[in-house]
Design a protein around this motif. Structure first.
Motif, PDB file in Angstrom:
ATOM      1  N   THR A   1      -4.509  20.115 -22.867  1.00  0.00           N
ATOM      2  CA  THR A   1      -4.638  19.277 -21.672  1.00  0.00           C
ATOM      3  C   THR A   1      -4.185  20.056 -20.424  1.00  0.00           C
ATOM      4  OG1 THR A   1      -4.340  17.295 -22.989  1.00  0.00           O
ATOM      5  CG2 THR A   1      -3.952  17.062 -20.639  1.00  0.00           C
ATOM      6  N   GLU A   2      -3.125  20.830 -20.567  1.00  0.00           N
ATOM      7  CA  GLU A   2      -2.683  21.667 -19.448  1.00  0.00           C
ATOM      8  C   GLU A   2      -3.774  22.667 -19.049  1.00  0.00           C
ATOM      9  OE1 GLU A   2      -0.590  21.686 -16.969  1.00  0.00           O
ATOM     10  OE2 GLU A   2      -0.264  19.758 -17.976  1.00  0.00           O
ATOM     11  N   GLN A   3      -4.410  23.238 -20.060  1.00  0.00           N
ATOM     12  CA  GLN A   3      -5.498  24.186 -19.808  1.00  0.00           C
ATOM     13  C   GLN A   3      -6.676  23.505 -19.116  1.00  0.00           C
ATOM     14  OE1 GLN A   3      -5.858  27.656 -20.524  1.00  0.00           O
ATOM     15  NE2 GLN A   3      -3.632  27.489 -20.616  1.00  0.00           N
ATOM     16  N   PHE A   4      -7.004  22.288 -19.574  1.00  0.00           N
ATOM     17  CA  PHE A   4      -8.112  21.551 -18.939  1.00  0.00           C
ATOM     18  C   PHE A   4      -7.780  21.303 -17.471  1.00  0.00           C
ATOM     19  CE2 PHE A   4      -8.877  19.265 -23.263  1.00  0.00           C
ATOM     20  CZ  PHE A   4      -9.486  20.399 -23.758  1.00  0.00           C
ATOM     21  N   ARG A   5      -6.546  20.900 -17.240  1.00  0.00           N
ATOM     22  CA  ARG A   5      -6.119  20.576 -15.873  1.00  0.00           C
ATOM     23  C   ARG A   5      -6.284  21.809 -14.978  1.00  0.00           C
ATOM     24  NH1 ARG A   5      -3.002  16.164 -15.391  1.00  0.00           N
ATOM     25  NH2 ARG A   5      -2.110  16.515 -17.434  1.00  0.00           N
ATOM     26  N   GLU A   6      -5.826  22.927 -15.503  1.00  0.00           N
ATOM     27  CA  GLU A   6      -5.899  24.167 -14.736  1.00  0.00           C
ATOM     28  C   GLU A   6      -7.360  24.531 -14.424  1.00  0.00           C
ATOM     29  OE1 GLU A   6      -4.654  28.688 -15.616  1.00  0.00           O
ATOM     30  OE2 GLU A   6      -3.141  27.206 -16.241  1.00  0.00           O
ATOM     31  N   ALA A   7      -8.206  24.416 -15.444  1.00  0.00           N
ATOM     32  CA  ALA A   7      -9.625  24.764 -15.261  1.00  0.00           C
ATOM     33  C   ALA A   7     -10.282  23.831 -14.249  1.00  0.00           C
ATOM     34  CB  ALA A   7     -10.353  24.689 -16.591  1.00  0.00           C
ATOM     35  N   LEU A   8      -9.941  22.544 -14.333  1.00  0.00           N
ATOM     36  CA  LEU A   8     -10.591  21.566 -13.465  1.00  0.00           C
ATOM     37  C   LEU A   8     -10.067  21.645 -12.038  1.00  0.00           C
ATOM     38  CD1 LEU A   8     -10.813  18.602 -15.996  1.00  0.00           C
ATOM     39  CD2 LEU A   8     -12.686  20.020 -15.154  1.00  0.00           C
ATOM     40  N   GLU A   9      -8.854  22.150 -11.909  1.00  0.00           N
ATOM     41  CA  GLU A   9      -8.339  22.369 -10.550  1.00  0.00           C
ATOM     42  C   GLU A   9      -8.984  23.605  -9.932  1.00  0.00           C
ATOM     43  OE1 GLU A   9      -4.119  22.348 -11.157  1.00  0.00           O
ATOM     44  OE2 GLU A   9      -4.034  20.147 -11.209  1.00  0.00           O
TER      45      GLU A   9
END
Lengths: 556, 405
Positions: free
Chosen positions: B229-237
């Motif tokens: 989820t942290e990785q998704f957040r980073e990618a989506l930011e």
């Protein structure tokens, strides 16, 4: 006319009557119990099912508190399968007087009730659903007590010692000869046949209805009925009994009974002539939910399964008719001494918790009247079901089926936990009741109807309130009764059972309980075609036309 | 005996006992020892709240296919209730076998460098007999083969330059594509590139958690969920429009179960996490529809349970419907029986095969060129149990676009 001879007739199939029947049987006294409906159908089956430690009464009534803790310890031993040792917490909430806690602990100590003073965090660790805003809590040895199984186990033991149960038998008058009570005239409610029981002693253990029995002998026993209402939650929202640490008040006990939780009670005086027609009022439901949420906030988000009420049999002592001198204690009247009417003994007052003590005290009087010197052994002799099981369950029986059957019937479950596919088939899925258990209740525990089966097994007491199990159980009931050569109008019985379930759901008809009731209606009236049966078409789904022979509001 | 009630989810309270779930349960249909989702889920939960003594070992038969949740008219998350109860009970101590089967990313890391050896060894009869005897991994089903080169290695070295595309998405490839069969990953890159969309990978990713949940490694599943989820957040930011997965089970897990089952709050991201099919259909609708050549194949489409759970079958069908030359036969919507790692286990193999048998028979009677499905576990089961090869819908699309790998 059919006449039966015996030593003692006990009137009333509540816990007290059943306890007296057992006590007589264990002392070798021949006894018959007559009950106009079924066992545990009156006040016995309409309370919290709380195994009091006595703590609730410690501050206000130390005598009752001492009685309770003594009986608490006895019941944990003799009725272990009807009892769950959950312990209880007395919570002090911010709105309560914190200093009461010390008074409470002191009073408990004086009554011999062990307590443990807990911080908020300690209490929440034990009971995570308790109100987290509490200031502190006191742990006491409260527990749960199943009134139906307790009564049933007393009857079973009595019958196994030669006594007899005649349920659905109404007393119509007392047999009085030469100034002595010598038996009762009855009516078999199923067949309409009159029957006379002749005896040397008659015990009036009819609870609140005892006033009417006394009137048959022109005696005046004045009862002051007080209605108490309770709500049943869908599941166990708490695992320990929760009380408020303050003087007893409305809706301040939350009990985890079997698979559910119960919140109660209210207390309202009702006129004596209304005792067979009491109802839960909607403002009582509001009070129960509002106060219940203070004990466990999750209560407000959980489904309410049913509402029901019972009548406390409060009795005035010394013939006081004003109601000022009401006792909550045990009242025993040997009419030979008080009213020069030998042959009749009345027992009243008390509480479920002290049923055994009441039975002991009453049977002592009966024994004395019969000039017998046998001693009471009910404080030490375990009830059927309370002994350790000798057998292990058949391996093919699933863990929850085995464990729930043993929870309800103790070692007596050995008699019906069998390996064959038919007997282990689950009939009531909410409460995990097998066909074998239902057959056992019909054959061994005197169940004549679906409603009787409910009291002995919890049939239909789960979230679906009979939706899934009623028609299945009806089939088992009819088949089993037929084997015994007994006839029954099964459609009428099924209808009566569903109506009695509906009656308790009706006052709380919202949310998921409403969806459930609607689904049940469609299933029975539509899918199963019940509406085409004469028995069903006679009853409209309307609270005012619900008229089972049982006239009180609703059962647990 | 006492139960920590505060930890329990009380959505079971909404069950009205209609029993539709049990009529839809593929396990209850063939395994008489399993009482079905109603009794194992909402009914059983009331008993489990009473005490641990009422815990039913038969919960182990649940495959977590979630067909019960699809059937439920009351919104009870029955499959999740059962998975949580299993984990809470602590009765199903995971075996070494369960560790090996469920730690798919770790196994990939170990096996891919020596993939030819692993692949050869797991086909040797005596080895399978030993695995059967010692590990309780059934000797009969074919085990997944490993790829010599991982998808990540391929992407780094051989994928075309993605920075030329203005639009970018992030691809969550999951374990199977990375370590076992990289085809679908490569096909996704080709298809999206053909639609003028660039593909990025997450800096790092872990197994979505679905096999971990099923095998009782809840803590590990949760820590993976947090990392992903942290990785998704980073990618989506960053410059990614969305996160896409091509596995129906991974996609359900990373989008829905992180929040509802693993208590990792990803609610602000879920509207930008897609299964490939919804993303593609949206693009097609917007007119980003590349030219397709007829593929002229007869396919039998199998709907994966977890795709049914998220309501996604219709989007895959919409993609297949647009491909010229596809003769599409819908298989009945039944579970294939594999359920991730379930069908590999010795104690479940017969159950797994019995669940899937009607599907296998139906495939035989259709006799397609290929079976098509969106789930790698279904693919393994069908390929192991029939003589048919299974394609991912993306691979069919890649053929139509002439970019197939």
């Amino acid at each position: 006319m059919k006449t039966i001879e015996t030593d003692v007739v006990v009137i009333g199939g509540g816990a007290t009557g059943a306890g007296i029947l057992r006590d007589c049987a264990l002392r070798g006294i021949k006894a018959i119990l007559v009950e106009r409906d079924d066992i545990a159908n009156g006040t016995t089956g309409r309370n919290h099912g709380l195994l009091h430690s006595g703590a609730r009464y410690a501050v206000t009534d130390s005598h009752s508190a001492k009685e309770c803790i003594k009986e608490n310890r006895i019941l944990k031993n003799i009725a272990s399968h009807c009892v769950e040792k959950t312990d209880g917490l007395f919570l002090t909430l911010p709105e309560d007087d914190y200093s009461f806690q010390q008074t409470f602990i002191q009073a408990c100590a004086e009554a011999g009730i062990e307590t443990e003073n807990l911080t908020r965090n300690q209490a929440l660790k034990l009971e995570p659903n308790a109100n987290p805003e509490m200031l502190g809590a006191v742990r006491v040895p409260d527990g749960t007590l199943d009134p139906f199984r307790l009564t049933s186990a007393n009857i079973l033991d009595a019958v196994e010692h030669g006594a007899k149960l005649m349920n659905y038998t109404r007393v119509t008058s007392l047999v009085i000869e030469q100034g002595e009570v010598r038996g009762v005239n009855c009516l078999d409610m199923k067949t309409g046949q009159p029957v006379t029981l002749r005896s040397r002693q008659v015990v009036n253990a009819a609870g609140i209805w005892g006033q009417q029995i006394a009137e048959y002998a022109d005696l005046s026993i004045k009862m002051f009925p007080a209605k108490g209402s309770l709500l049943i939650m869908d599941y166990r929202i708490n695992s320990m009994v929760l009380n408020r640490c303050r003087k007893p008040a409305d809706a301040d006990i939350l009990v985890p009974g079997d698979t559910i939780s119960l919140i109660g009670t209210t207390s309202r005086k009702v006129p004596y002539e209304d005792i067979d027609n009491i109802k839960v009022d909607s403002d009582e439901i509001d009070i129960l939910i509002r106060e219940g949420e203070k004990l466990a906030p999750i209560l407000g988000q959980s489904r309410v399964l049913r509402a029901y009420c019972g009548v406390r049999p409060l009795i005035s002592v010394d013939g006081d008719e004003s109601g000022r001198n009401i006792s909550r204690g045990i009242v025993i009247r040997n009419h030979a001494e008080t009213d020069s009417l030998p042959g009749l003994v009345t027992v009243a007052g008390g509480k479920l918790m002290t049923y055994r003590l009441m039975a002991e005290m009453t049977t002592d009087v009966v024994s004395k009247n019969l000039e017998l010197k046998t001693c009471c052994t009910t404080a030490e002799t375990k009830l059927p079901g309370a002994s350790p099981s000798k057998k292990t369950a058949a391996t093919s029986i699933s863990v929850p089926i085995n464990a729930s059957a043993r929870y309800r019937h103790g070692e007596r479950a050995d008699q019906f936990l069998k390996d064959d596919a038919l007997s282990k088939a689950v009939i009531c899925e909410c409460e995990m009741i097998t066909r074998g258990e239902i057959e056992y209740a019909i054959e061994q525990l005197n169940a004549h109807s679906l409603v009787d089966l409910r009291r002995r097994t919890r049939l239909g007491m789960g979230p679906c309130q009979g939706e899934v199990c009623a028609c299945r159980a009806a089939d088992v009931l009819q088949t089993t009764l037929k084997k015994q050569g007994r006839e029954t109008n099964i459609a009428e019985d099924l209808n009566e059972f569903l109506q009695s379930r509906w009656k308790g759901v009706l006052p709380v008809l919202w949310g998921d309980a409403l969806r459930e009731a609607d689904f049940t209606y469609w299933t029975y009236q539509g899918l199963l075609g019940a509406s085409s049966l004469e028995a069903f078409s006679r009853t409209k789904i309307n609270p005012d036309t619900v008229s089972p022979k049982i006239s009180l509001e609703t059962e647990v | 005996m006492s139960v920590n009630l505060a930890l329990l989810d009380t959505t079971f309270d909404m069950c009205i006992k209609c029993t539709v779930c049990t009529t839809k349960c593929p396990v209850a249909e063939i395994q008489p020892d399993y009482p079905g989702p109603k009794q194992s889920g909402p009914d059983g939960e009331r008993w489990r709240m009473k005490g641990e003594d009422f815990y039913d070992e038969a919960l182990k038969y649940c495959t977590n296919c979630k067909r019960c949740e699809v059937a439920c008219p009351s919104g009870v998350e029955i499959g999740s209730i059962i998975q949580k109860a299993k984990a809470r009970s602590g009765r199903h101590k995971p075996k070494i076998r369960d560790y090996i089967l469920s730690h798919t990313d770790l196994m990939g890391k170990v096996a891919t460098p020596v993939a030819p050896i692993v692949n050869m060894v797991t086909k040797i009869k005596p080895v399978r007999v030993l695995m059967d005897k010692i590990l309780d991994i059934d000797g009969r089903p074919s085990l997944p083969t490993y790829s010599w080169q991982t998808f990540r290695q391929w992407f780094k070295k051989e994928a075309p330059d993605q920075s030329v595309f203005k639009r970018q998405i992030t691809f969550y490839h999951g374990c199977y594509i990375n370590s076992n069969d990289t085809t679908v990953g490569k096909d996704l890159v080709s298809v999206l590139n053909a639609m003028n969309i660039g593909v990025q990978l997450l800096k790092k990713e872990k197994c979505c958690g679905v096999p971990l949940i099923a095998n009782g490694f809840m803590d590990k599943a949760q820590s993976n969920a947090k990392l992903n989820t942290e990785q998704f957040r980073e990618a989506l930011e960053g410059d990614s429009e969305c996160v896409i997965s091509t596995s129906s089970s991974c996609s359900m897990t990373i989008r829905d179960e992180y929040h509802s089952l693993l208590e990792v709050d990803n609610r602000e991201l879920v509207n930008r996490i897609f299964f490939f099919n919804t993303f593609l259909v949206k693009e097609f609708e917007k007119g980003n529809l590349p030219d397709m050549k007829p593929v002229n194949i007869k396919i039998a489409y199998h709907s994966p349970c977890h795709l049914i759970r998220v309501g996604g079958v219709v989007f895959t069908l919409e993609i297949l419907r647009r491909i010229p030359g596809v003769e599409l036969h819908m298989l009945d919507q039944r579970c294939c029986g594999q359920a991730g790692t379930y069908g590999f286990k010795k104690e479940n193999y017969d159950t797994s095969q019995a669940i899937g048998a009607p599907i296998f028979d139906q495939i035989d009677s259709i006799n397609p060129d290929y079976v098509v499905t969106d789930c790698e576990a279904c693919k393994m089961q069908v390929e192991s149990s029939t003589n048919y090869k299974v394609l991912h819908p993306l691979s069919v699309l890649a053929r139509a676009l002439g970019v197939s790998k």
